[in-house]
Design an enzyme around this catalytic site. Structure first.
Site, PDB file in Angstrom:
ATOM      1  N   SER A  33      48.840 -13.175  23.204  1.00 42.64           N
ATOM      2  CA  SER A  33      47.778 -12.858  22.238  1.00 42.64           C
ATOM      3  C   SER A  33      46.967 -14.095  21.896  1.00 42.64           C
ATOM      4  CB  SER A  33      48.389 -12.319  20.937  1.00 42.64           C
ATOM      5  OG  SER A  33      48.914 -11.047  21.114  1.00 42.64           O
ATOM      6  N   ASP A  71      41.820  -5.919  16.671  1.00 41.87           N
ATOM      7  CA  ASP A  71      43.088  -6.556  16.326  1.00 41.87           C
ATOM      8  C   ASP A  71      43.554  -6.015  14.979  1.00 41.87           C
ATOM      9  OD1 ASP A  71      45.109  -8.770  15.942  1.00 41.87           O
ATOM     10  OD2 ASP A  71      44.106  -9.587  17.692  1.00 41.87           O
ATOM     11  N   HIS A 129      47.796 -11.902  12.503  1.00 44.87           N
ATOM     12  CA  HIS A 129      47.533 -11.965  13.940  1.00 44.87           C
ATOM     13  C   HIS A 129      46.030 -12.015  14.248  1.00 44.87           C
ATOM     14  CE1 HIS A 129      47.521 -10.195  18.083  1.00 44.87           C
ATOM     15  NE2 HIS A 129      48.730 -10.706  18.185  1.00 44.87           N
ATOM     16  N   TYR A 134      45.449  -3.287  33.754  1.00 46.58           N
ATOM     17  CA  TYR A 134      44.477  -2.571  34.586  1.00 46.58           C
ATOM     18  C   TYR A 134      43.690  -3.547  35.468  1.00 46.58           C
ATOM     19  CZ  TYR A 134      44.941   1.436  31.333  1.00 46.58           C
ATOM     20  OH  TYR A 134      45.388   2.474  30.569  1.00 46.58           O
ATOM     21  N   GLN A 143      53.644 -32.669  13.316  1.00 44.03           N
ATOM     22  CA  GLN A 143      52.622 -33.622  13.723  1.00 44.03           C
ATOM     23  C   GLN A 143      51.280 -33.220  13.136  1.00 44.03           C
ATOM     24  OE1 GLN A 143      53.298 -36.398  15.484  1.00 44.03           O
ATOM     25  NE2 GLN A 143      55.415 -35.733  15.234  1.00 44.03           N
TER      26      GLN A 143
END
Lengths: 126, 466
Positions: free
Chosen positions: B408, B208, B247, B348, B175
């Site tokens: 992520s 990253d 990434h 954490y 799409q």
């Protein structure tokens, strides 16, 4: 590397790495946290961290007659990264300025692999 | 990443006997599927015989199976065939590209013709050109058939035999990308844009795999960039923003990607990135610590970390406290390993942990969730919130775009939102921004509390809570 007398809190993994070192010159990696000068504080101040780190390392260098492989001051955390022969690390951990230490080994990656990766093309607006 | 060639589908021309002819088809349907055999001197490459013809497909290889024999054939669906020949075909032979990665759009260009065009526009595919076979497949009317039979490049025109043509259908998965990513709408981000909030003046930390600073979405987006060696020392001189993977560019684009061609994928499109390569290579803990230490010198208000180490360990716990003390809100992915799992430092209490939700308001099956033992009491559920993390489109190196799933991908949405909120109220503390986000969350029926915790934030509500 069979004896370590230190007031510092040493992570068992780091101690295991030191003990497992084939010989005292085997490089060991450690994250070393310095004790805060002010007991009310949880860590050393950034401006003091570099100075104290250098003081500790220099003392150990002189005592052992050898140098660390590499180190990096983490001033914001009152700590430093260290790679050095096992006996050097062991001696560093005995210094009174050291609050704690842990091993950075064991994790090869923090990468979280994405899923369902597909290339798409933007529809160019005419 | 190479194009993935799959989803080819065998399509048999239903209900048509093998022996039928072009004329019979025309009589029955007013249109005929034809196989056009082109003239060519023996041994002469078609590219030479047909001006402009290309030897290989621009979109990907296709396969043709004829009768019982499968003959994989590389084709060029656009063909490069002379326009006077192409114009004889009645409608595009649905030479659908199979590459899932390719996003083709169908553009109506007249009542009867629906040429397939490339996303770049203008690449008309009126017929399927099988270059190695020196054939063209297409559909013709009686007039087109007549023209084909007279054309000097055409040797003969035949009815398509009873073939099984292995070809993909028109792209269903491809799409066109929306002008605004669904995730931005889901979080109600445009409501903040309307109030003039775009992240300007806010630095967002991004640790990253790096980020491609040459991508149009990220040009000018970097306030600082660093790469760290095995022990965490900065590589000097400072490298230009680049990615060791895809990434980091993707996550950076979601945080602060600038609009491209009217497409908006960045939550805070005027925010500045302080980006460091810490994932992969060397000792990851050393590198992350060094990256965090560096971030704290850069004046960031938000830290986006789409990384984590499986399990529970307090290695970074104190450091996340330092981040907060220094006015930085750490926003960290919880992991992609499903229920009963989590990664640290995303698990954490001192960070804003993020899971993934899809566009149907369902917690993504891969999204990690976990119950963390005290302290602090009571036991906590992680992640803190869920955010769009399925089908997230953003930039990747090489001036490309990719859709990805993962926590992520959800994390930079929340980091971008936090940047907008800090812009709205520069004096806010990380705790205040986090609290405002938490209080804006809602859970729908597809979001069990043990998987979604507070649910999905609403940017406008979060702003009003601040």
């Amino acid at each position: 590397m069979n004896k370590l007398s230190s007031a510092a809190k040493i992570d068992p993994d780091l101690w295991a790495h030191i003990q497992a070192a084939a010989d005292p010159s085997t490089p060991i990696a450690a994250v070393v946290k310095l004790r805060a000068a002010d007991p009310k504080r949880s860590r050393l101040q950034p401006q003091e961290t570099g100075r104290v780190t250098e003081k500790v390392l220099d003392r150990v260098r002189k005592k052992l007659g050898e140098k660390e492989q590499d180190y990096l001051v983490l001033d914001m955390f009152g700590a430093f990264n260290l790679v050095a022969p096992a006996r050097f690390v062991c001696e560093v951990l005995k210094q009174p300025e050291i609050a704690s230490a842990f091993s950075p080994e064991g994790e090869e990656s923090a990468y979280i692999p994405p899923r369902n990766v597909k290339e798409v093309h933007l529809k160019v607006k005419s | 990443m190479p194009k993935v060639i799959r989803r080819s589908q065998s399509r048999r021309v239903a209900g048509r006997p093998a022996a039928d002819t072009v004329d019979q088809q025309l009589k029955l349907r007013g249109i005929a599927d034809v196989l056009v055999v082109l003239n060519q001197a023996a041994g002469e490459p078609l590219a030479a015989a047909v001006p402009g013809a290309r030897a290989r497909s621009t979109f990907g290889a296709m396969a043709l199976s004829m009768s019982a024999t499968t003959v994989p054939v590389a084709t060029d669906p656009a063909g490069g065939l002379p326009m006077d020949l192409m114009s004889l075909f009645e409608s595009p032979y649905e030479a659908s590209m199979e590459a899932e990665s390719a996003s083709l759009t169908l553009r109506a260009s007249g009542k009867r013709k629906r040429p397939i065009v490339s996303p770049a526009g203008g690449e008309i595919v009126p017929a399927l050109y099988l270059d190695r076979l020196r054939m063209v497949l297409g559909s013709v009317s009686a007039g087109g058939l007549k023209g084909l039979r007279r054309h000097n490049l055409v040797k003969r025109v035949e009815a398509i035999p009873d073939l099984s043509l292995i070809r993909p259908r028109r792209l269903a998965a491809a799409q066109p990308t929306p002008e605004i990513n669904w995730g931005l709408s889901r979080l109600n981000i445009p409501a903040l844009w309307k109030q003039g909030l775009d992240g300007e003046g806010i630095k967002v930390g991004h640790l990253d795999t790096g980020a491609d600073g040459t991508h149009p979405m990220l040009k000018g987006a970097f306030a600082a960039f660093a790469e760290f060696n095995y022990i965490g020392k900065q590589v000097v001189p400072d490298p230009a923003p680049h990615d060791t993977d895809i990434h980091g560019t993707h996550t950076a684009g979601t945080i602060a990607g600038r609009p491209v061609n009217g497409h908006r994928m960045g939550v805070a499109p005027e925010a500045s990135l302080v980006s460091g390569i810490v994932i992969e290579g060397g000792k990851v803990t050393f590198r992350i610590l060094a990256g965090l230490n560096w971030i704290l010198h850069q004046g960031v208000r938000v830290l986006s970390m789409s990384l984590g180490i499986p399990g529970k360990a307090d290695v970074f716990l104190e450091i996340t406290n330092v981040l907060r003390e220094q006015g930085v809100l750490p926003v960290i992915a919880i992991g992609n390993e499903g229920p009963g799992t989590s990664r640290y430092p995303g698990n954490y209490a001192t960070v804003l942990s993020v899971g993934a939700v899809d566009d149907r308001d369902q917690v993504a099956s891969f999204s990690s969730s976990d119950k963390m033992p005290p302290p602090p009491p009571p036991a906590r559920i992680v992640p803190d919130v869920i955010a769009p993390g399925v089908g997230v489109i953003s930039c990747v190196p090489g001036n490309r775009y990719m859709s990805m799933d993962g926590t992520s991908m959800a994390t930079p949405h929340m980091a971008g939102l936090a940047a907008l909120l800090f812009q709205a109220k520069p004096g806010a503390t990380p705790d205040q921004v986090e609290k405002a986000i938490f209080a804006s969350c809602r859970r729908s029926s597809g979001m069990p509390a043990d998987r979604a915790n507070r649910g999905v934030p609403d940017a406008a509500v979060a702003l009003s809570n601040l």
